[in-house]
Scaffold this motif. Structure first.
Motif, PDB file in Angstrom:
ATOM      1  N   UNK A  78       0.830  -1.213   0.000  1.00  0.00           N
ATOM      2  CA  UNK A  78       0.000   0.000   0.000  1.00  0.00           C
ATOM      3  C   UNK A  78       0.863   1.260   0.000  1.00  0.00           C
ATOM      4  N   UNK A  79       1.942   1.230   0.749  1.00  0.00           N
ATOM      5  CA  UNK A  79       2.849   2.381   0.780  1.00  0.00           C
ATOM      6  C   UNK A  79       3.493   2.591  -0.590  1.00  0.00           C
ATOM      7  N   UNK A  80       3.871   1.493  -1.222  1.00  0.00           N
ATOM      8  CA  UNK A  80       4.466   1.611  -2.570  1.00  0.00           C
ATOM      9  C   UNK A  80       3.446   2.171  -3.549  1.00  0.00           C
ATOM     10  N   UNK A  81       2.183   1.684  -3.433  1.00  0.00           N
ATOM     11  CA  UNK A  81       1.129   2.187  -4.326  1.00  0.00           C
ATOM     12  C   UNK A  81       0.909   3.679  -4.101  1.00  0.00           C
ATOM     13  N   UNK A  82       0.843   4.081  -2.828  1.00  0.00           N
ATOM     14  CA  UNK A  82       0.646   5.498  -2.521  1.00  0.00           C
ATOM     15  C   UNK A  82       1.808   6.334  -3.033  1.00  0.00           C
ATOM     16  N   UNK A  83       3.007   5.825  -2.834  1.00  0.00           N
ATOM     17  CA  UNK A  83       4.204   6.539  -3.292  1.00  0.00           C
ATOM     18  C   UNK A  83       4.188   6.670  -4.824  1.00  0.00           C
ATOM     19  N   UNK A  84       3.828   5.583  -5.512  1.00  0.00           N
ATOM     20  CA  UNK A  84       3.747   5.614  -6.979  1.00  0.00           C
ATOM     21  C   UNK A  84       2.642   6.563  -7.427  1.00  0.00           C
ATOM     22  N   UNK A  85       1.484   6.545  -6.717  1.00  0.00           N
ATOM     23  CA  UNK A  85       0.385   7.428  -7.046  1.00  0.00           C
ATOM     24  C   UNK A  85       0.806   8.898  -6.885  1.00  0.00           C
ATOM     25  N   UNK A  86       1.481   9.192  -5.797  1.00  0.00           N
ATOM     26  CA  UNK A  86       1.958  10.562  -5.559  1.00  0.00           C
ATOM     27  C   UNK A  86       2.960  10.954  -6.629  1.00  0.00           C
ATOM     28  N   UNK A  87       3.854  10.039  -6.961  1.00  0.00           N
ATOM     29  CA  UNK A  87       4.856  10.304  -8.007  1.00  0.00           C
ATOM     30  C   UNK A  87       4.178  10.540  -9.347  1.00  0.00           C
ATOM     31  N   UNK A  88       3.174   9.717  -9.671  1.00  0.00           N
ATOM     32  CA  UNK A  88       2.441   9.891 -10.939  1.00  0.00           C
ATOM     33  C   UNK A  88       1.700  11.229 -10.970  1.00  0.00           C
ATOM     34  N   UNK A  89       1.090  11.579  -9.842  1.00  0.00           N
ATOM     35  CA  UNK A  89       0.387  12.862  -9.778  1.00  0.00           C
ATOM     36  C   UNK A  89       1.353  14.030  -9.980  1.00  0.00           C
ATOM     37  N   UNK A  90       2.505  13.927  -9.336  1.00  0.00           N
ATOM     38  CA  UNK A  90       3.520  14.981  -9.470  1.00  0.00           C
ATOM     39  C   UNK A  90       4.021  15.053 -10.915  1.00  0.00           C
ATOM     40  N   UNK A  91       4.243  13.900 -11.513  1.00  0.00           N
ATOM     41  CA  UNK A  91       4.693  13.855 -12.907  1.00  0.00           C
ATOM     42  C   UNK A  91       3.632  14.450 -13.829  1.00  0.00           C
ATOM     43  N   UNK A  92       2.367  14.105 -13.597  1.00  0.00           N
ATOM     44  CA  UNK A  92       1.270  14.658 -14.402  1.00  0.00           C
ATOM     45  C   UNK A  92       1.185  16.170 -14.220  1.00  0.00           C
ATOM     46  N   UNK A  93       1.376  16.647 -12.972  1.00  0.00           N
ATOM     47  CA  UNK A  93       1.347  18.085 -12.716  1.00  0.00           C
ATOM     48  C   UNK A  93       2.466  18.790 -13.476  1.00  0.00           C
ATOM     49  N   UNK A  94       3.686  18.212 -13.423  1.00  0.00           N
ATOM     50  CA  UNK A  94       4.822  18.794 -14.164  1.00  0.00           C
ATOM     51  C   UNK A  94       4.549  18.785 -15.666  1.00  0.00           C
ATOM     52  N   UNK A  95       3.951  17.702 -16.153  1.00  0.00           N
ATOM     53  CA  UNK A  95       3.618  17.610 -17.580  1.00  0.00           C
ATOM     54  C   UNK A  95       2.603  18.680 -17.973  1.00  0.00           C
ATOM     55  N   UNK A  96       1.569  18.869 -17.130  1.00  0.00           N
ATOM     56  CA  UNK A  96       0.588  19.920 -17.409  1.00  0.00           C
ATOM     57  C   UNK A  96       1.235  21.295 -17.398  1.00  0.00           C
TER      58      UNK A  96
END
Length: 159
Positions: free
Chosen positions: A28-46
């Motif tokens: 669950x921690x890995x999933x949350x960490x990946x989710x946060x990383x993906x959100x941050x990456x999507x934000x940077x992409x936007x």
């Protein structure tokens, strides 16, 4: 075949289920960490896309401004070119007119020098001599040309 191993297998299930909870927590921690990383990456992409769009809008407005200036300059140069061509046409007509006048004057001087090898001193004799001879005064029939910018000035009646 109930054996004490069956009980031990039950205790190993309890032990495994406790480990599964720890494993689940790590997952669950890995999933949350990946989710946060993906959100941050999507934000940077936007943000990159927004910056690119902003840069393209700025470049587009700059190019439109340059295009407008180039079009204005082209119009000015085109008008100047037309004016120069009109003046050139007028000057060519004047050159032709002056050439005809020069040719006629050359013919007159040659005729005067050639007629009985005498110089005519009296103006009336000169005119009579010119009237008797059949001269081709081409320059007399040529219209006088005015510069293009003066034509509108004359038409307005402001001589």
């Amino acid at each position: 075949m109930a054996s004490p191993g069956g009980t031990s297998s039950g205790s190993s299930l309890l032990h495994n289920s406790g480990g599964d909870e720890g494993l689940q927590t790590v997952t669950d921690q890995k999933k949350r960490k990946r989710m946060i990383s993906n959100r941050e990456s999507a934000r940077r992409s936007r943000m990159r896309k927004q910056k690119q769009l902003s840069d393209l809008i700025t470049e587009s407005s700059q190019l439109q401004k340059e295009n407008s200036q180039a079009t204005m300059l082209l119009n000015i140069i085109t008008r100047r070119c037309a004016t120069v061509e009109a003046e050139n046409s007028i000057l060519r007509a004047q050159v032709m007119e002056l050439s005809y006048a020069l040719e006629s004057l050359d013919e007159i001087t040659q005729s005067i020098r050639g007629s009985n090898n005498m110089v005519l001193w009296d103006g009336t004799q000169l005119m009579n001599s010119l009237m008797i001879s059949s001269w081709n005064f081409r320059y007399i029939n040529q219209p006088m040309m005015a510069p293009a910018e003066k034509m509108f000035y004359y038409r307005q009646g402001a001589y």
